[in-house]
Scaffold this active site. Structure first.
Site, PDB file in Angstrom:
ATOM      1  CG  ASP A  36      -2.322   0.553   0.886  1.00 46.58           C
ATOM      2  OD1 ASP A  36      -2.387   1.569   0.171  1.00 46.58           O
ATOM      3  OD2 ASP A  36      -3.320  -0.016   1.353  1.00 46.58           O
ATOM      4  CB  CYS A  82      -7.861  -5.243  -2.230  1.00 50.50           C
ATOM      5  SG  CYS A  82      -8.508  -6.871  -1.819  1.00 50.50           S
ATOM      6  CE1 TYR A 157     -13.965   1.229  -8.983  1.00 54.34           C
ATOM      7  CE2 TYR A 157     -16.243   0.660  -9.490  1.00 54.34           C
ATOM      8  CZ  TYR A 157     -15.106   0.488  -8.708  1.00 54.34           C
ATOM      9  OH  TYR A 157     -15.117  -0.410  -7.675  1.00 54.34           O
TER      10      TYR A 157
END
Length: 251
Positions: A36, A82, A157
């Site tokens: 991340d 994710c 998206y």
């Protein structure tokens, strides 16, 4: 495939779906390496069995280094993508056309970033000792119901998530010779911290739109589906909708 004694990588694992997934995989014996960005890692909780590594999923060298570190002591068997963003903008609005830089950014992070991690992780997995049946690992990507039911303002998206759905089968076929499975989860409306910022009335309306059960999906339910895919060796090349039979309206 069992999780105990293996290494796992979860991108975007400092919050939301990724955090719940990382915690569950660690709970079942995997050493989880969360990839991340620094600000997200700074706000992430300490979880036993979870190691945080700063990496931008679109940066090949950063991802390669993180994956190498993840597989140093234990075989890398699991990767869950994710990481992603979801800004909204219409193709043609009051202020003009959709910002082309924003469109490219969404596709680059959501789709290209997932591919970068998938490809480099597969390279590492292919060098591990195979388990029974020749299996070496599983890669699980995260799409969205927006891949199928994109709403107004979701052109970028939906494009990125539709690309992930389209990637799933050819990736599974490409990696089959190495004993690596590839699946995708397409969540519906998930009760993440981002959604917690809206009003209760709006949240109730979203829950009411789900055919059954009439509530929002939880990050924990996404995590449990990840675990099921990992442990179910015959699941491969499939996109699974996790949405309570929801089909999104235009807006």
């Amino acid at each position: 495939m069992k999780l105990a004694g293996t290494a796992a990588v979860v991108t975007g694992g400092a919050s939301g779906l990724g955090a719940a997934t990382a915690a569950l995989l660690a709970e079942h014996g995997a050493t989880v390496h969360v990839l991340d960005l620094a600000p997200s890692i700074a706000a992430a909780p300490e979880i036993e069995g979870v190691v945080y590594l700063e990496a931008d999923v679109t940066d090949e060298e950063q991802v390669r280094a993180a994956i190498a570190r993840a597989g140093e002591r234990q075989p890398l068997r699991v990767v869950v993508n994710c990481a992603g963003i979801g800004p909204s903008a219409r193709i043609l609005g009051r202020r003009g056309t959709h910002d082309l830089g924003l469109y490219e950014k969404v596709v680059r992070i959501n789709l290209v970033g997932s591919f970068v991690v998938l490809a480099l992780a597969a390279e590492r997995m292919a060098r591990t000792e195979p388990l029974s049946g020749g299996q070496r690992g599983v890669i699980i990507n995260t799409a969205s119901v927006a891949a199928f039911d994109g709403q107004i303002g979701q052109a970028a998206y939906s494009s990125s998530k539709g690309g992930i759905v389209g990637l799933t089968l050819p990736a599974a076929r490409d990696l089959a010779q190495y004993g690596i499975r590839v699946c995708t989860i397409a969540p519906g409306i998930v009760d993440t911290p981002m959604l917690a910022a809206v009003g209760d009335e709006y949240r109730a309306g979203l829950a009411e739109s789900v055919p059954f059960p009439k509530r929002l999906c939880t990050p924990g339910e996404h995590a449990r589906l990840v675990r099921m895919i990992i442990e179910h060796d015959y699941l491969n090349g499939e996109t699974i909708r996790l949405d309570g039979a929801l089909r999104m309206p235009p807006r």
